[in-house]
Design a protein around this motif. Structure first.
Motif, mmCIF file in Angstrom:
data_model
loop_
_atom_site.group_PDB
_atom_site.id
_atom_site.type_symbol
_atom_site.label_atom_id
_atom_site.label_comp_id
_atom_site.label_asym_id
_atom_site.label_seq_id
_atom_site.Cartn_x
_atom_site.Cartn_y
_atom_site.Cartn_z
ATOM 1 N N LEU A 288 0.960 -1.265 0.111
ATOM 2 C CA LEU A 288 0.025 0.004 -0.176
ATOM 3 C C LEU A 288 0.875 1.284 -0.171
ATOM 4 O O LEU A 288 0.569 2.417 -0.714
ATOM 5 C CB LEU A 288 -0.997 0.012 1.060
ATOM 6 C CG LEU A 288 -2.151 -0.975 1.000
ATOM 7 C CD1 LEU A 288 -2.789 -0.770 2.473
ATOM 8 C CD2 LEU A 288 -3.000 -0.298 -0.036
ATOM 9 N N ASN A 289 2.005 1.217 0.857
ATOM 10 C CA ASN A 289 2.754 2.396 0.933
ATOM 11 C C ASN A 289 3.679 2.574 -0.479
ATOM 12 O O ASN A 289 3.892 3.776 -0.692
ATOM 13 C CB ASN A 289 3.757 2.123 1.923
ATOM 14 C CG ASN A 289 3.351 2.495 3.180
ATOM 15 O OD1 ASN A 289 2.262 3.178 3.414
ATOM 16 N ND2 ASN A 289 3.776 1.960 4.507
ATOM 17 N N ALA A 293 -0.447 7.668 -2.948
ATOM 18 C CA ALA A 293 -1.774 7.755 -2.387
ATOM 19 C C ALA A 293 -2.706 8.315 -3.349
ATOM 20 O O ALA A 293 -3.889 8.219 -3.294
ATOM 21 C CB ALA A 293 -1.714 8.490 -0.999
ATOM 22 N N LEU A 296 -4.220 6.136 -5.906
ATOM 23 C CA LEU A 296 -4.894 5.051 -5.469
ATOM 24 C C LEU A 296 -6.296 6.017 -5.203
ATOM 25 O O LEU A 296 -7.523 5.420 -5.355
ATOM 26 C CB LEU A 296 -4.643 4.718 -4.239
ATOM 27 C CG LEU A 296 -5.504 3.534 -3.526
ATOM 28 C CD1 LEU A 296 -5.514 2.410 -4.536
ATOM 29 C CD2 LEU A 296 -4.664 3.107 -1.947
ATOM 30 N N THR A 336 -5.730 4.043 3.398
ATOM 31 C CA THR A 336 -4.404 4.488 2.835
ATOM 32 C C THR A 336 -3.770 5.257 3.795
ATOM 33 O O THR A 336 -2.407 5.448 3.621
ATOM 34 C CB THR A 336 -4.582 5.587 1.619
ATOM 35 O OG1 THR A 336 -5.118 6.729 1.857
ATOM 36 C CG2 THR A 336 -5.163 5.009 0.335
ATOM 37 N N THR A 337 -4.069 5.660 4.923
ATOM 38 C CA THR A 337 -3.296 6.180 5.999
ATOM 39 C C THR A 337 -3.150 5.187 7.446
ATOM 40 O O THR A 337 -2.462 5.740 8.434
ATOM 41 C CB THR A 337 -3.978 7.456 6.533
ATOM 42 O OG1 THR A 337 -5.307 7.342 6.906
ATOM 43 C CG2 THR A 337 -3.903 8.490 5.267
#
Length: 481
Positions: A288-289, A293, A296, A336-337
């Motif tokens: 994901l990282n 971001a 996405l 995402t965070t």
């Protein structure tokens, strides 16, 4: 009271209930408030949890930031109580009712702050048949002035003085009432003013003074002018800025509400169990990282927008459609965070699982779930709390950036990002339209600054690596303040 007299009241209550509209974000806001209230009740009964919050309450900068935050929260809550007018599909909020003069008094197009004439020239027909280019009078701004040249300056000055006086009077009355509730009003007022209280009430009162003066002046001026001007379609900019507060608060709080469970479960599981579970979780958040971001979020929002457009019949009003998009944006930001907090919790759990009391719990055969919930999680909660309050500001700024590039909230929803995006092209025109950007900037900076001040005090109180130079005395712990 007879049944005949009770029935009309029941009918009114039922009619009012049917007019209420509960958006998804409204429900989550109510749920978050309930969680906060229950948490406060739980913490107050446990001294080891209550002690760090006392240190937060003794921080002057933290309490000033909290006072500013509560002012923004009050506006956001008023904007989270929605209802539908009879025989209308328009969804309004209580804040819309309070700000009805600002919402209803729309001009034709741009007007500068406190202006009485339009910012754009128009062609008018003269009585003799000719034409002339003039700046026409506004419909509502300064409409109460009989002679513009003679009365304008005096009217502005009078409203500012009266508004400031009303704000000062309200501030003084509020502080005096607070002192009277705490004890004898005169003696408590002296203690507060001399700074002799454990909680820095003097700093809080001094922080509330400019807020009261500003509110009084704004109320006085909005009765006859557009204080922050109007935008391209003539909408009052102050109204748009106040409506944008709820969007910023929802993004900052609901995203956190969706982010924290993922981070806690995966972070503690990766650090405690290790092995293939740790490898799998690390692979997920590393992947994901590695994805930008913004890309996405943009892809997810665009797919959601296509879904909403294809199923337009599912949404009875435009407000419901915009609310769903806001909720999806919160979910995407949460997905995402969570990785940063997850990584911190994994590292903390790796350290905690090797401590003696955890090893002793293993030796006594304590259930794994009980070890995680009673020993690991409570000792890692300071990281969760610090990260949550620090992430709020980042999420508010993230919404502004995403809305600026067109992948944020629905264009029909007020937000600081949409205000900045709308003002982007107007900065290059001549004469320049600067007040929309300036208003969004001032409100957003104030909100983020207040959140950062409060976050710093929370971090200092909960971070075990921070050493308090002068720890509170036993008398302070026993104080009811």
């Amino acid at each position: 009271m007879s049944d005949f007299q009770v029935m009309p009241w029941i009918d009114r209550v039922m009619a009012l209930w049917h007019q209420l509209v509960f958006l998804w974000t409204d429900r989550l806001v109510y749920f978050l408030i309930a969680v906060i209230v229950l948490t406060v009740c739980y913490v107050r009964r446990r001294e080891h949890l209550h002690a760090p919050w006392r240190r937060v309450a003794q921080s002057a900068s933290g309490m000033v930031g909290l006072a500013l935050l509560l002012a923004f929260v009050a506006v956001g809550l008023l904007d989270s109580l929605h209802f539908k007018q009879p025989r209308s599909v328009e969804v309004l909020s209580v804040l819309d009712v309070v700000l009805r003069p600002l919402r209803a008094h729309a001009e034709k197009t741009y007007s500068a702050p406190l202006a009485i004439r339009s910012y754009a020239m128009e062609t008018v027909i003269l009585p003799g048949g000719g034409e002339q280019r003039v700046f026409p009078r506004l419909i509502y701004g300064g409409a109460q002035l009989a002679d513009v040249e003679r009365d304008y300056t005096g009217d502005i000055t009078r409203r500012i003085v009266l508004g400031a006086a009303a704000g000062l009077l309200a501030w003084g009355g509020l502080v005096w009432m607070f002192a009277a509730v705490r004890g004898e009003a005169r003696s408590e007022w002296r203690r507060i003013w001399r700074g002799e209280t454990t909680v820095p009430w003097r700093a809080i009162a001094l922080a509330l003074l400019p807020m009261a003066l500003f509110s009084g002046v704004m109320v006085a001026l909005t009765g006859g002018y557009h204080v922050f001007g109007t935008d391209k379609v003539g909408q009052d900019v102050l109204y748009e800025a106040l409506k944008s507060i709820r969007t910023a608060l929802v993004i900052g709080t609901l995203t956190t509400l969706l982010m924290v469970p993922f981070a806690i479960v995966f972070g503690i599981a990766a650090g405690y169990f290790g092995g293939w579970i740790d490898d799998a979780i690390q692979y997920v958040y590393t992947t994901l990282n590695s994805i930008p971001a913004v890309l996405l979020i943009a892809a997810s929002i665009l797919m959601m927008q296509v879904f909403i457009d294809r199923h337009a019949e599912w949404f009875a009003t435009e407000a419901e459609r915009a609310d769903v998009r806001l909720l999806v944006l919160c979910a995407i930001l949460g997905v995402t965070t969570w990785t940063g907090l997850c990584r911190l919790l994994r590292g903390e759990t790796l350290k905690l699982r090797e401590l003696d009391y955890i090893q002793a719990a293993h030796a006594f055969g304590v259930n794994t779930l009980r070890i995680l919930t009673r020993h690991i999680l409570p000792n890692a909660m300071h990281i969760v709390l610090i990260n949550v309050v620090l992430a709020f500001s980042d999420l508010v700024l993230a919404e502004a950036v995403l809305s600026y590039i067109g992948v944020g909230v629905d264009p029909s929803m007020n937000s600081f990002g949409t205000m900045i995006n709308g003002a982007r092209l107007e900065m290059a025109r001549e004469p320049m339209v600067w007040w929309s950007l300036a208003s969004a900037f001032v409100f957003m900076v104030t909100l983020v600054l207040a959140a950062n001040l409060f976050a710093d005090s929370v971090r200092d109180a909960f971070d075990p690596r921070v050493r308090i130079a002068r720890p509170p005395s036993a008398a302070a712990f026993q104080s009811h303040e």
